[in-house]
Write an enzyme that holds these catalytic residues in place. Sequence first.
Site, PDB file in Angstrom:
ATOM      1  CG  HIS A 110      -2.262  -0.588   0.937  1.00  0.00           C
ATOM      2  ND1 HIS A 110      -2.979  -1.302   1.858  1.00  0.00           N
ATOM      3  CD2 HIS A 110      -3.011  -0.560  -0.181  1.00  0.00           C
ATOM      4  CE1 HIS A 110      -4.116  -1.681   1.308  1.00  0.00           C
ATOM      5  NE2 HIS A 110      -4.157  -1.253   0.074  1.00  0.00           N
ATOM      6  CD  GLU A 153      -6.500  -8.768 -16.568  1.00  0.00           C
ATOM      7  OE1 GLU A 153      -5.857  -8.154 -15.703  1.00  0.00           O
ATOM      8  OE2 GLU A 153      -7.651  -9.215 -16.388  1.00  0.00           O
ATOM      9  CG  ASP A 166      -3.533 -10.094 -13.550  1.00  0.00           C
ATOM     10  OD1 ASP A 166      -2.911 -10.708 -12.668  1.00  0.00           O
ATOM     11  OD2 ASP A 166      -4.554  -9.420 -13.323  1.00  0.00           O
ATOM     12  CB  CYS A 223      -6.087  -0.440 -18.354  1.00  0.00           C
ATOM     13  SG  CYS A 223      -6.521  -2.182 -18.244  1.00  0.00           S
TER      14      CYS A 223
HETATM   15  C1  PEP Z   1      -3.718  -5.634 -14.962  1.00  0.00           C
HETATM   16  O1  PEP Z   1      -3.684  -6.820 -14.621  1.00  0.00           O
HETATM   17  O2  PEP Z   1      -2.814  -5.090 -15.626  1.00  0.00           O
HETATM   18  C2  PEP Z   1      -4.853  -4.796 -14.565  1.00  0.00           C
HETATM   19  C3  PEP Z   1      -4.998  -3.571 -15.027  1.00  0.00           C
HETATM   20  O3  PEP Z   1      -5.718  -5.328 -13.658  1.00  0.00           O
HETATM   21  P1  PEP Z   1      -5.424  -5.385 -12.086  1.00  0.00           P
HETATM   22  O4  PEP Z   1      -4.088  -4.740 -11.848  1.00  0.00           O
HETATM   23  O5  PEP Z   1      -6.549  -4.695 -11.411  1.00  0.00           O
HETATM   24  O6  PEP Z   1      -5.400  -6.873 -11.858  1.00  0.00           O
HETATM   25 MG    MG Z   2      -5.543  -7.712 -13.844  1.00  0.00          MG
END
Ligand code: PEP
Ligand code: MG
Length: 816
Positions: A445, A673, A697, A744
Site C-alpha cells: 500500500h 491478461e 497480470d 490499462c
Molecule cells: C492488470 O492486470 O494489468 C490490470 C490492469 O488489472 P489489475 O491490476 O486490477 O489486476
Molecule cells: Mg488484472
Amino acid sequence: MSDWTVFAPLAGWVTPLGDVPDPVFAEKMLGDGLAIDPVNDALCAPCDATVLTVHEAGHAVTLRSTDGYELICHIGVDTVSLGGKGLTPQVHAGAKVLAGQPLIRFDLDYLVQNAPAVVTPIIVADATRYAVEPIAKGLVAVGDALLRVVPLAAETVETAETGETLIEETVVALSHGLHARPAARLVEAVRRHEAKVTLYHGDRHASALSAVGLLGLGLGHGTTVRIEANGAQAAAAMAEVIAFLNDATVEDTPIDVPEPTRGEGPGLGGVPAAPGLAVGPIHRLTRAAIPVETVAETVEAERTKLTDALARVREGLAQAATAGGARGGVMAAHAAMLADPTLGDAALAAVARGLSAGVAWQEAIAEQVAVLISSGDRRIAERADDLRDLERHVLAALAGLPIEGPSVPTGAILVAEDLLPSQVAALDAGVVAGIALVKGGPTSHAAILAAGMGLPMAVAFGEPLAALEDGRVIVLDADRGLIDPEPDADTQAGARDTIARRKAETEAARAATGPCRTLDGTRIEMFANLGSVADAEAAVAEGAEGCGLLRTEFLFLERETAPTRDEQARDYQAIADALGDRPMIVRLLDVGGDKPAPYMDLPVEENPALGLRGIRVSLADPQLLEDQVGAILSVRQPCRIMAPMVASLSELEAVRAVVERQGGKAEVGVMIETPAAAISADILATKADFFSIGTNDLTQYTLAMDRGNAAVAAGVDGLHPAVLRLIGATCDGAAKHDTPVGVCGSLAADRLAVPILLGLGVTELSVPPARVAAIKALVGKLDMAKCRAAAIHALALPSAAAVRARITNMLQEIGA
Ligand code: PEP
Ligand code: MG
C-alpha cells in the site's frame, strides 16, 4: 540418519552466520546455520520438534527435532538484556510443536530500537556431528526451506575417566545467567582441557561440552550449580568453569556491531515501485517507539481505555477516507481492518485476562500479523504493514500522543528500512523528492500511495542502501530502480534539469485543452484508471480524456454483503457524472486471487492466481453478473463493459448474452491478461468491440512470476521481450478486425514502455490519475516512425534490462 531440512522460522532476509555481529554466532561457537533479519514478528518452529528450553528472557529457544537434531533459535543480538520486553513466548519447555507453529512473538519495532541487532541465528548445535548447507538466499517466508543438515560420520572423542572426580558448588554471577552467548564461551573454555565436566542443577545435568544441554539447565543469575570434573586436567577445567560462572563482567563485553560497508559499483539496484526521478540528500527515517503502559488497572478501566482509543482512531480514519483517491482508499482499508471484529474481540479478550489495553492490543495485532505472514502469500503478508500501522495508531491514541508523519527537509530523499502506509500518506509530495527503501515490496500500500502522490519510489535496495549516510546526495531513478550513490556535479545538474523539464512539460500538458497526439499527429486516447469519484475528479483535473479502467471491486471489497444493483447504479452514475461526457470503460468485478471479497465465500484454493478469479467468478454466479451489468446499463452516459481475465471466446460471448438479456446496448470488450487471450487475439477480435491489455497480470502469467512476490519482484517486468511479443500479437490479431487496443496495466504509465506500446499499435493508454499529464506530455514528444522502429528492436532484445537501456537512450536522444 538421512539428510534433514530446516525450514525458515521467520520471514525476512537470509544472512550468513558470519555477518551476525556477535562472535559467538559468527564464529559458529554454538554450531552452524544461517541467520534471518526478520520482517515479521513471530519466530515459528523450523521443524516438528520438542521444545527443550525457552529462555526466561523470552529471546531464545532450543529444540530437539523429531529426527533428533538440536537447534538453537536466538532472536537478535544481546536481546537477553531486554529482560523479556518486546518478547512473548508462545510455548513452554516440553511442548511438542509442529513446523510453522509460533514459538515466540516479538515487537519488531521495539527490538530494532533497543537491541544492537535483530538478525536471528538459527543454529544446528554440534557442528562436529553435522554439516550444514544453506538452501535459501534473499527474502524468505516462514516455511521456506532454509538449511540442509547432513550427518557426519560419528567421531566421538571420549575423555578417559581417571582418578577422583572433583565436585564443587558455585553461584552463577553472570548478570543474565548462562544464556546462549556465555554457554558457547563456556563450551570453548572446557574444550581446551582434557577433562569431562558436568553441571548439575535441580534434577537436570548437562555436559559442559553441550551448549544446548547447558541452556537446558536454565541457570539464571544467582542460581547455585554443582560441577563435577574428571580427567587429567580436571582441576584446571574446574577452576576455569568456576571463574567463568563467577565473572559478572562476562556480559560487559560490548557487542561490536560493524558499520555497514558502502555499496560498490556504479549504482545500487532495487525494484521500481512508483515512477520518476529524484536528486537530493538522504534523510533517514527512524520510527520513534510509542510508550506502552504495561501495568493494567481494573479490567473495566482497561476495556474503557481500549474502546475509547479504538473509537478515536476509527473516527480519524473515517475522516481521512473521505479524501478519496489512493490515500482515501488506503485509509478506508485501514478503517475496515479496524472494524474487523476478530481484532477487537481478541484485544478485549486479552484485556479480560488482565492485560493492559496497550499490551492487549499489541497481542491481538501480533496474532493477526502471524496469520497474514503464515498465509505464505507475500502480497497478503505485505498487508501486515497495515496492521502494524493500526497498532501504532491505537497505541498513540492510548498514550494520548498524536501520530505524526515523518518530518523531511525540503528536497530530501527519504530513506528507510520500510515505510508504513500512513507514513507515506502523511508526506508532503511537494517537499519530499523521492523514497528509497532498504526492504519493502513494490505492491505494498505504501508503494501504491507513493504512485498516487506522484512520488518516485524504489524498494528492496538491501544493505548497500542502509550503508549510505544521512545527508549524502544521491540520484534515484525510480523508473529503473537505480540509485547513483556518488553523482558528480554534472550528473546532479543533469538530473535536476531533467526533473525541471519534465515538470514544466507535465504542467503544460495539464493545461493543454486539445486531444492527446504524438508529435506527428497520431491520436492516442489518454485515459485514467479510476476507483472512486475522487479519482475521477483528480483525473479530469490532470487532463484525462476518459476512464480506461473503472475498478468496480472497490464497491465489493471491504464490505460484509454484496452491493445491491441500486447501490452499484448510484456509484457508477456518480463517477460517470464526475467524468462529464468523457467515455467510461467499466470493468466487471475482478475478485479472487489476490483480491479477496470475504462475504462471497470464494473457495480456498491451492493456486488462487490460476483459480476462480476475474470473469470466472461472475460466470459462476449468474445473479451477480446480471445485477452488475444491469447497474452499468442504467448509467445515463453510455458505458463500455470490459471483462477481466478472459481466456476464451466463450467467456466474452457469455457476457454479451447477459448484456442483451438486460435489454441494454453497450460495447463489450476484453481485457488481455492471459497469454491465451493474447495469442488468440485474432479470434477474440471477431466478437470484441475493444481490447485493453492488463499488463500486470499478463506479465505475471507470461513469466510465471507472482506479481505480488517480493522475491521475484525484480524479474516481474512488463518490458520483458516475451511480454512485448504477446502485446505485439494482441495488436496484430486486433488489427485484422480493426479492433482498437488500449493498455490499462501499469506499463501504460511507464515512460520507458510508452514508445514501444505505441509502436506496437496501442492507441489508448489508461494510467493512474497522477500520471495522466506526465504521460500525455511524453506522448506529445514521440514520433510514430521512431516508436515502430524501437518496438521492432525491442522484440529482438534479450532482456527487460536491455529494453529499458535502449529506450532510455532513445528518450535521451529526443530530449524526453
Ligand atoms: C492488470 O492486470 O494489468 C490490470 C490492469 O488489472 P489489475 O491490476 O486490477 O489486476
Ligand atoms: Mg488484472
